[in-house]
Each structure stands twice: as structure tokens, then as C-alpha cells.
Design a protein around this motif. Structure first.
Motif, short mmCIF file in Angstrom:
data_model
loop_
_atom_site.label_atom_id
_atom_site.label_comp_id
_atom_site.label_asym_id
_atom_site.label_seq_id
_atom_site.Cartn_x
_atom_site.Cartn_y
_atom_site.Cartn_z
N ARG A 46 0.84 -1.21 0.00
CA ARG A 46 0.00 0.00 0.00
C ARG A 46 0.87 1.25 0.00
O ARG A 46 0.54 2.24 -0.64
CB ARG A 46 -0.91 0.00 1.21
N VAL A 92 0.58 4.54 -2.44
CA VAL A 92 0.38 5.87 -1.87
C VAL A 92 1.48 6.81 -2.35
O VAL A 92 1.21 7.97 -2.72
CB VAL A 92 0.32 5.80 -0.34
N LEU A 138 -6.06 8.13 -3.71
CA LEU A 138 -5.55 8.19 -2.33
C LEU A 138 -6.68 7.96 -1.32
O LEU A 138 -6.49 7.27 -0.33
CB LEU A 138 -4.88 9.54 -2.08
N GLU A 164 -7.33 4.37 -1.23
CA GLU A 164 -6.26 3.63 -0.55
C GLU A 164 -6.43 3.72 0.97
O GLU A 164 -6.23 2.74 1.68
CB GLU A 164 -4.88 4.16 -0.94
N PHE A 165 -6.76 4.89 1.47
CA PHE A 165 -6.89 5.05 2.91
C PHE A 165 -8.26 4.61 3.41
O PHE A 165 -8.44 4.39 4.59
CB PHE A 165 -6.61 6.49 3.32
#
Length: 147
Positions: free
Chosen positions: A81, A85, A136, A139-140
Motif C-alpha cells: 500500500r 500511496v 488516495l 487507498e486510505f
């Protein structure tokens, strides 16, 4: 706009920027005359050229990596990950630079095709920035799997 659309549009713009970068570099290499002999100057130091080529290669790698993370689902699901990022944050930072450079160039002009091209570049960079931001956020926002 949907998250998928922004990711695909962002990946497309990043790929377009890579093509633009490579086209400009090819034009510089092919169409720039070598005037060192005419000017009776010594050839440039190879350190400057190597630094320029390294920066160019880093930008190209960042564009390819960011476009792959945004556009390819199989690429997005593999790897750490943190790498994804870094790719998305780096591509987003690059888009901020493109917006700043193109907008300042457009504001310095009074008219003509360069003005239109610069504002189109600003618009496309904002689309890519939104795509990177969506990536992003995804991803978070993903739940972490328990190991």
C-alpha cells in the motif's frame, strides 16, 4: 462524478502527459542545433546532462507508476500500500507543479494559441489531480485485512 470515472480519467491524463514529455524531449534532441563549435565554447559538462536525464526519467517513472495504479485494477491490488500511496501522492504533487507552471505561463501571455494550450493543460492537470486524490482516498478508505 464517480470514483471509477475519475480514476480512469486521471490515468488517461497521466499517460497523455507522459506522451507529451517524451515528444518534447524528442523534439529538443532532434531540432536543437549544436552550436558549441560555432560559439567556440567548450562542450557542456556531462554532470548537468546526467542530472537532467535523471530528473526526466524520475518524472516519467512517476507518471507511468501513477497511471498504472489509477488505471489498472490488477496493478492496484498488488504490491504494498505504501508504494501505491507514494505513486499517487507523487503524481498529485507533480500535477500541482503543472497547474502552477501552466497557469503562470498563461497569465503572462496576452493571447494566441499558447494561452489556450496552457489553460487546457491546467484543466487536464486538475482532472489528474482529482483522479490521484480519489485514488488516495480509496487507498486510505480500504479496510485492512487482518494478518
Amino acid at each position: 462524478m464517480s470514483s471509477r470515472f475519475l480514476r480512469q480519467a486521471g490515468a488517461s491524463v497521466l499517460a497523455l502527459e507522459l506522451g507529451y514529455l517524451l515528444l518534447i524531449q524528442l523534439a529538443v534532441v532532434v531540432f536543437t542545433p549544436d552550436t558549441a563549435e560555432i560559439d567556440h565554447t567548450a562542450p557542456r559538462g556531462s554532470g548537468d546532462v546526467l542530472l537532467f536525464l535523471a530528473a526526466d526519467a524520475a518524472v516519467a517513472l512517476l507518471l507511468v507508476w501513477g497511471a498504472a495504479v489509477l488505471g489498472l485494477g490488477s496493478f492496484r491490488d498488488r504490491g504494498p500500500r505504501g508504494g501505491r500511496v507514494v505513486a499517487l501522492a507523487g503524481a498529485a504533487a507533480l500535477q500541482v507543479f503543472v497547474v502552477w507552471a501552466a497557469a503562470s505561463n498563461a497569465l503572462a501571455r496576452e493571447g494566441g494559441p499558447d494561452l489556450v494550450l496552457n489553460w487546457v493543460m491546467v484543466l487536464l492537470a486538475l482532472v489528474a489531480f482529482a483522479g490521484c486524490g480519489t485514488g488516495l482516498r480509496d487507498e486510505f478508505g480500504r479496510p485492512r485485512l487482518a494478518s
